[in-house]
Design an enzyme around this catalytic site. Structure first.
Site, PDB file in Angstrom:
ATOM      1  N   CYS A  90       0.854  -1.181   0.000  1.00  0.00           N
ATOM      2  CA  CYS A  90       0.000   0.000   0.000  1.00  0.00           C
ATOM      3  C   CYS A  90       0.892   1.235   0.000  1.00  0.00           C
ATOM      4  O   CYS A  90       1.873   1.293   0.749  1.00  0.00           O
ATOM      5  CB  CYS A  90      -0.887  -0.013   1.241  1.00  0.00           C
ATOM      6  SG  CYS A  90      -2.003   1.389   1.367  1.00  0.00           S
ATOM      7  N   HIS A 132      -9.035  -3.763  -2.576  1.00  0.00           N
ATOM      8  CA  HIS A 132      -8.128  -3.016  -1.697  1.00  0.00           C
ATOM      9  C   HIS A 132      -8.540  -1.539  -1.641  1.00  0.00           C
ATOM     10  O   HIS A 132      -8.623  -0.943  -0.561  1.00  0.00           O
ATOM     11  CB  HIS A 132      -6.692  -3.167  -2.225  1.00  0.00           C
ATOM     12  CG  HIS A 132      -5.654  -2.448  -1.431  1.00  0.00           C
ATOM     13  ND1 HIS A 132      -4.716  -3.108  -0.669  1.00  0.00           N
ATOM     14  CD2 HIS A 132      -5.385  -1.121  -1.286  1.00  0.00           C
ATOM     15  CE1 HIS A 132      -3.915  -2.211  -0.089  1.00  0.00           C
ATOM     16  NE2 HIS A 132      -4.304  -1.000  -0.455  1.00  0.00           N
ATOM     17  N   GLU A 133      -8.835  -0.954  -2.815  1.00  0.00           N
ATOM     18  CA  GLU A 133      -9.199   0.470  -2.857  1.00  0.00           C
ATOM     19  C   GLU A 133     -10.572   0.718  -2.233  1.00  0.00           C
ATOM     20  O   GLU A 133     -10.766   1.707  -1.525  1.00  0.00           O
ATOM     21  CB  GLU A 133      -9.136   1.011  -4.282  1.00  0.00           C
ATOM     22  CG  GLU A 133      -7.765   0.932  -4.935  1.00  0.00           C
ATOM     23  CD  GLU A 133      -6.607   1.397  -4.062  1.00  0.00           C
ATOM     24  OE1 GLU A 133      -6.771   2.364  -3.292  1.00  0.00           O
ATOM     25  OE2 GLU A 133      -5.530   0.780  -4.148  1.00  0.00           O
ATOM     26  N   HIS A 136     -10.283   0.939   1.415  1.00  0.00           N
ATOM     27  CA  HIS A 136      -9.810   2.269   1.843  1.00  0.00           C
ATOM     28  C   HIS A 136     -10.979   3.238   2.019  1.00  0.00           C
ATOM     29  O   HIS A 136     -10.974   4.055   2.942  1.00  0.00           O
ATOM     30  CB  HIS A 136      -8.863   2.877   0.804  1.00  0.00           C
ATOM     31  CG  HIS A 136      -7.425   2.564   1.017  1.00  0.00           C
ATOM     32  ND1 HIS A 136      -6.730   2.938   2.142  1.00  0.00           N
ATOM     33  CD2 HIS A 136      -6.527   1.919   0.223  1.00  0.00           C
ATOM     34  CE1 HIS A 136      -5.475   2.535   2.041  1.00  0.00           C
ATOM     35  NE2 HIS A 136      -5.325   1.908   0.880  1.00  0.00           N
TER      36      HIS A 136
END
Length: 156
Positions: A90, A132-133, A136
């Protein structure tokens, strides 16, 4: 376009759920362009708005294949199938890599820069990067999903 400063952990913005985008305007377009440029210069495959200090549900993904740049605004995962386990890093955690389990296939609903809703199906690395995004955008960091951390020499 401008290269933005990437927020490093620890920082509250990284662990705070983001607001939905309501205004699809020139400021949003500039943010998307700047985020994409920042991601490419940082050698990343994805970047979420909180990583540049903006608490909005905006992410860009570009894994370097012929899919090209994907802009995700207010994204949500509608469907997940299968599993893949592999290394993740990351940009907000420089030099830190860990093994993370993700769905191998996802179907996502999102909006484009004009506010138009679209559906996207992804698998493999693209599915991993998108998940993953999206994490976030909900204040979830990959470190909360790591099953083991890698030494740098293990990734070569």
């Amino acid at each position: 376009m401008a290269v933005l400063e990437i927020v490093k952990h620890p920082n509250e913005v990284l662990e705070t759920p983001c607001e939905r985008v309501i205004n699809f305007d020139k400021k949003l377009v500039k943010l998307l362009k700047d985020m994409h440029e920042t991601m490419l210069i940082a050698d990343g495959v994805g970047l979420a708005a909180p990583q540049v200090g903006v608490s909005l549900q905006v992410a860009v993904v570009d894994i370097g294949d012929d899919t090209g740049k994907i802009e995700l605004i207010n994204p949500s995962i509608l469907e997940k199938r299968g599993e893949q386990v592999g290394p993740e890093g990351c940009l907000s955690f420089p030099g830190l890599y860990g093994e993370v389990e993700r769905a191998d296939y996802i179907k996502v609903r999102a909006q484009n820069r004009r506010g138009k809703v679209f559906l996207l199906e992804a698998e493999g690395l693209l599915a991993r990067a998108i998940q993953h995004e999206i994490d976030h955008l909900h204040g979830v960091l990959f470190t909360s999903k790591v099953t083991r951390y890698y030494e740098e020499n293990e990734l070569e």
